[in-house]
Design an enzyme around this catalytic site. Sequence first.
Site, short mmCIF file in Angstrom:
data_model
loop_
_atom_site.label_atom_id
_atom_site.label_comp_id
_atom_site.label_asym_id
_atom_site.label_seq_id
_atom_site.Cartn_x
_atom_site.Cartn_y
_atom_site.Cartn_z
N TYR A 43 -2.04 -2.11 -7.88
CA TYR A 43 -2.74 -1.88 -6.61
C TYR A 43 -3.46 -0.55 -6.50
CZ TYR A 43 -1.03 -6.21 -4.79
OH TYR A 43 -0.81 -7.55 -4.60
N GLY A 45 -6.26 1.93 -7.20
CA GLY A 45 -7.62 1.73 -7.67
C GLY A 45 -8.24 0.57 -6.91
N GLY A 47 -9.16 -2.99 -5.70
CA GLY A 47 -8.55 -4.32 -5.65
C GLY A 47 -7.05 -4.30 -5.87
N HIS A 63 -1.59 1.04 1.33
CA HIS A 63 -2.90 1.63 1.61
C HIS A 63 -3.97 0.53 1.67
CE1 HIS A 63 -6.57 4.03 0.45
NE2 HIS A 63 -6.10 4.74 1.46
N ASP A 64 -3.93 -0.40 0.72
CA ASP A 64 -4.87 -1.54 0.75
C ASP A 64 -4.69 -2.34 2.03
OD1 ASP A 64 -5.72 -0.76 -1.76
OD2 ASP A 64 -4.93 -2.51 -2.80
N ASP A 105 -5.36 7.13 4.67
CA ASP A 105 -5.36 8.00 3.49
C ASP A 105 -4.23 9.02 3.55
OD1 ASP A 105 -7.58 6.57 2.69
OD2 ASP A 105 -8.99 8.25 2.86
#
Length: 138
Positions: A43, A45, A47, A63-64, A105
């Site tokens: 996860y 980076g 995608g 975070h995604d 973030d």
Amino acid sequence: MRALWIVAVLLVGVEGNLLQFNKMIKFETNKNAIPFYAFYGCYCGWGGRGRPKDATDRCCFVHDCCYGKLPNCDTKWDIYSYSLKSGFITCGKGTWCEEQICECDRVAAECLRRSLSTYKYGYMFYLDSRCKGPSEQC
């Protein structure tokens, strides 16, 4: 795919959110996002799929998910206001999107710091093809 995206970012010289997120990560972990987190696990980076490999990868998964809750925001490029002082990241005022992106973030960078003791160098350049199975729900 992640590798191409990172190279593109480096060539363009991003001055937006991605650079800000890198600074937060460096502040919290004393590691640069590239190379330590840009290709880590399933996860970290661009995608992601499958199950997070460990606590560090889970930070990236969360975070995604956080970005996923902001479909009308330009999460990769919006520039936000923040400060790094006295050992803390503080998000500043801005548009609703800027404030939310900054919080995503900030929380992720702090999560990566808490996960430093379990960071596995074997996941540092993990191949996407090794990320199998269904993704977890956010």
